[in-house]
Design a protein around this motif. Structure first.
Motif, PDB file in Angstrom:
ATOM      1  N   ALA A 123      -3.769   7.937  49.042  1.00  0.00           N
ATOM      2  CA  ALA A 123      -2.439   8.541  48.885  1.00  0.00           C
ATOM      3  C   ALA A 123      -2.161   8.855  47.424  1.00  0.00           C
ATOM      4  O   ALA A 123      -1.619   9.922  47.095  1.00  0.00           O
ATOM      5  N   ASN A 124      -2.555   7.968  46.528  1.00  0.00           N
ATOM      6  CA  ASN A 124      -2.334   8.210  45.104  1.00  0.00           C
ATOM      7  C   ASN A 124      -3.231   9.317  44.572  1.00  0.00           C
ATOM      8  O   ASN A 124      -2.792  10.130  43.750  1.00  0.00           O
ATOM      9  N   LEU A 125      -4.481   9.373  45.005  1.00  0.00           N
ATOM     10  CA  LEU A 125      -5.372  10.447  44.559  1.00  0.00           C
ATOM     11  C   LEU A 125      -4.865  11.802  45.039  1.00  0.00           C
ATOM     12  O   LEU A 125      -4.913  12.789  44.301  1.00  0.00           O
ATOM     13  N   ILE A 126      -4.374  11.850  46.267  1.00  0.00           N
ATOM     14  CA  ILE A 126      -3.815  13.102  46.787  1.00  0.00           C
ATOM     15  C   ILE A 126      -2.587  13.503  45.981  1.00  0.00           C
ATOM     16  O   ILE A 126      -2.415  14.670  45.617  1.00  0.00           O
ATOM     17  N   SER A 127      -1.727  12.549  45.668  1.00  0.00           N
ATOM     18  CA  SER A 127      -0.500  12.857  44.923  1.00  0.00           C
ATOM     19  C   SER A 127      -0.788  13.241  43.472  1.00  0.00           C
ATOM     20  O   SER A 127      -0.002  13.969  42.864  1.00  0.00           O
ATOM     21  N   LEU A 128      -1.874  12.757  42.904  1.00  0.00           N
ATOM     22  CA  LEU A 128      -2.229  13.120  41.532  1.00  0.00           C
ATOM     23  C   LEU A 128      -2.717  14.560  41.421  1.00  0.00           C
ATOM     24  O   LEU A 128      -2.655  15.157  40.356  1.00  0.00           O
ATOM     25  N   THR A 129      -3.198  15.101  42.513  1.00  0.00           N
ATOM     26  CA  THR A 129      -3.723  16.459  42.507  1.00  0.00           C
ATOM     27  C   THR A 129      -2.567  17.452  42.584  1.00  0.00           C
ATOM     28  O   THR A 129      -1.773  17.387  43.519  1.00  0.00           O
ATOM     29  N   PRO A 130      -2.441  18.362  41.623  1.00  0.00           N
ATOM     30  CA  PRO A 130      -1.339  19.333  41.649  1.00  0.00           C
ATOM     31  C   PRO A 130      -1.358  20.179  42.922  1.00  0.00           C
ATOM     32  O   PRO A 130      -2.406  20.605  43.383  1.00  0.00           O
ATOM     33  N   GLY A 131      -0.179  20.383  43.483  1.00  0.00           N
ATOM     34  CA  GLY A 131      -0.048  21.184  44.697  1.00  0.00           C
ATOM     35  C   GLY A 131      -0.013  20.346  45.959  1.00  0.00           C
ATOM     36  O   GLY A 131       0.233  20.875  47.032  1.00  0.00           O
ATOM     37  N   THR A 132      -0.273  19.047  45.856  1.00  0.00           N
ATOM     38  CA  THR A 132      -0.206  18.174  47.018  1.00  0.00           C
ATOM     39  C   THR A 132       0.538  16.895  46.655  1.00  0.00           C
ATOM     40  O   THR A 132       0.496  16.446  45.518  1.00  0.00           O
ATOM     41  N   ILE A 133       1.216  16.345  47.654  1.00  0.00           N
ATOM     42  CA  ILE A 133       1.892  15.061  47.453  1.00  0.00           C
ATOM     43  C   ILE A 133       1.954  14.330  48.792  1.00  0.00           C
ATOM     44  O   ILE A 133       2.188  14.941  49.828  1.00  0.00           O
ATOM     45  N   THR A 134       1.694  13.041  48.746  1.00  0.00           N
ATOM     46  CA  THR A 134       1.796  12.220  49.946  1.00  0.00           C
ATOM     47  C   THR A 134       3.268  11.895  50.161  1.00  0.00           C
ATOM     48  O   THR A 134       3.917  11.314  49.301  1.00  0.00           O
ATOM     49  N   VAL A 135       3.783  12.292  51.302  1.00  0.00           N
ATOM     50  CA  VAL A 135       5.198  12.137  51.599  1.00  0.00           C
ATOM     51  C   VAL A 135       5.485  10.833  52.322  1.00  0.00           C
ATOM     52  O   VAL A 135       6.445  10.134  52.008  1.00  0.00           O
ATOM     53  N   ASP A 136       4.629  10.484  53.283  1.00  0.00           N
ATOM     54  CA  ASP A 136       4.893   9.309  54.098  1.00  0.00           C
ATOM     55  C   ASP A 136       3.584   8.791  54.676  1.00  0.00           C
ATOM     56  O   ASP A 136       2.570   9.493  54.668  1.00  0.00           O
ATOM     57  N   ALA A 137       3.623   7.565  55.158  1.00  0.00           N
ATOM     58  CA  ALA A 137       2.490   6.956  55.840  1.00  0.00           C
ATOM     59  C   ALA A 137       2.994   6.323  57.122  1.00  0.00           C
ATOM     60  O   ALA A 137       4.125   5.820  57.182  1.00  0.00           O
ATOM     61  N   GLU A 138       2.172   6.355  58.157  1.00  0.00           N
ATOM     62  CA  GLU A 138       2.518   5.674  59.406  1.00  0.00           C
ATOM     63  C   GLU A 138       2.648   4.183  59.119  1.00  0.00           C
ATOM     64  O   GLU A 138       1.941   3.647  58.265  1.00  0.00           O
ATOM     65  N   SER A 139       3.520   3.514  59.819  1.00  0.00           N
ATOM     66  CA  SER A 139       3.740   2.082  59.577  1.00  0.00           C
ATOM     67  C   SER A 139       2.498   1.251  59.868  1.00  0.00           C
ATOM     68  O   SER A 139       2.283   0.214  59.249  1.00  0.00           O
ATOM     69  N   ASP A 140       1.653   1.711  60.778  1.00  0.00           N
ATOM     70  CA  ASP A 140       0.426   0.977  61.084  1.00  0.00           C
ATOM     71  C   ASP A 140      -0.746   1.405  60.197  1.00  0.00           C
ATOM     72  O   ASP A 140      -1.853   0.885  60.337  1.00  0.00           O
TER      73      ASP A 140
END
Length: 168
Positions: free
Chosen positions: A106-123
């Motif tokens: 999730a952090n690697l995806i968010s570090l990449t410009p143009g993408t951001i991790t918005v949410d994760a399933e609780s499980d």
């Protein structure tokens, strides 16, 4: 003591013995420690540790390459008169990753410009990712899934083979 800890001790011993406290000296000591541990460990430990080290280096290299490419693409697209963005929320299945691996992805995806991790399933089975470049959603998901497989490799695990997904 774990192979990683042994490698760090050997690298520090090399640095203190040579008196070379530079980054190159530490890296050379780590390389010597890795080689010596590769010959001295039992086969299952050696292969898992070697896979983890090589997987970590591969993850670092590929992520840095993706980071540079996405920065260049975003900078180029922002300077255009007509923005070529196709924003969309995508669901990425990460059920085969552990909690720490999901957080890293999730952090690697968010570090990449143009993408951001918005949410994760609780499980922890999926991530919801917003991307600006979703003209081809399966291709974007495949690139993010590649990062997940690299994280598994960096953990010393082999990525699990998934059946090919059916197209629309």
């Amino acid at each position: 003591m774990s192979p990683l800890a042994q490698n760090l001790v050997l690298a520090l011993a090399w640095v203190f013995l040579t008196g070379d406290f530079s980054l190159l000296g530490v890296l050379f000591g780590a390389l010597l420690g890795f080689v010596s541990l590769s010959f001295g460990q039992r086969a299952p430990v050696r292969t898992r540790y070697a896979r983890a080290v090589l997987g970590s280096l591969r993850l670092l290299g590929i992520f840095l390459w993706e980071l540079v490419l996405s920065n260049v693409q975003l900078a180029r697209d922002v300077l255009r008169l007509k923005l070529p963005f196709h924003p969309q929320l995508l669901r990425l299945d990460v059920g085969d990753l552990g909690r720490t691996q999901v957080v890293l992805l999730a952090n690697l995806i968010s570090l990449t410009p143009g993408t951001i991790t918005v949410d994760a399933e609780s499980d922890g089975s999926a991530l919801l990712v917003h991307t600006l470049y979703a003209a081809d959603p399966p291709a974007v998901q495949a690139r993010m899934r590649r990062l997940a497989d690299l994280i598994l490799s960096a953990s010393g695990e082999r990525p699990r083979r998934r059946p090919a997904e059916d197209g629309p």
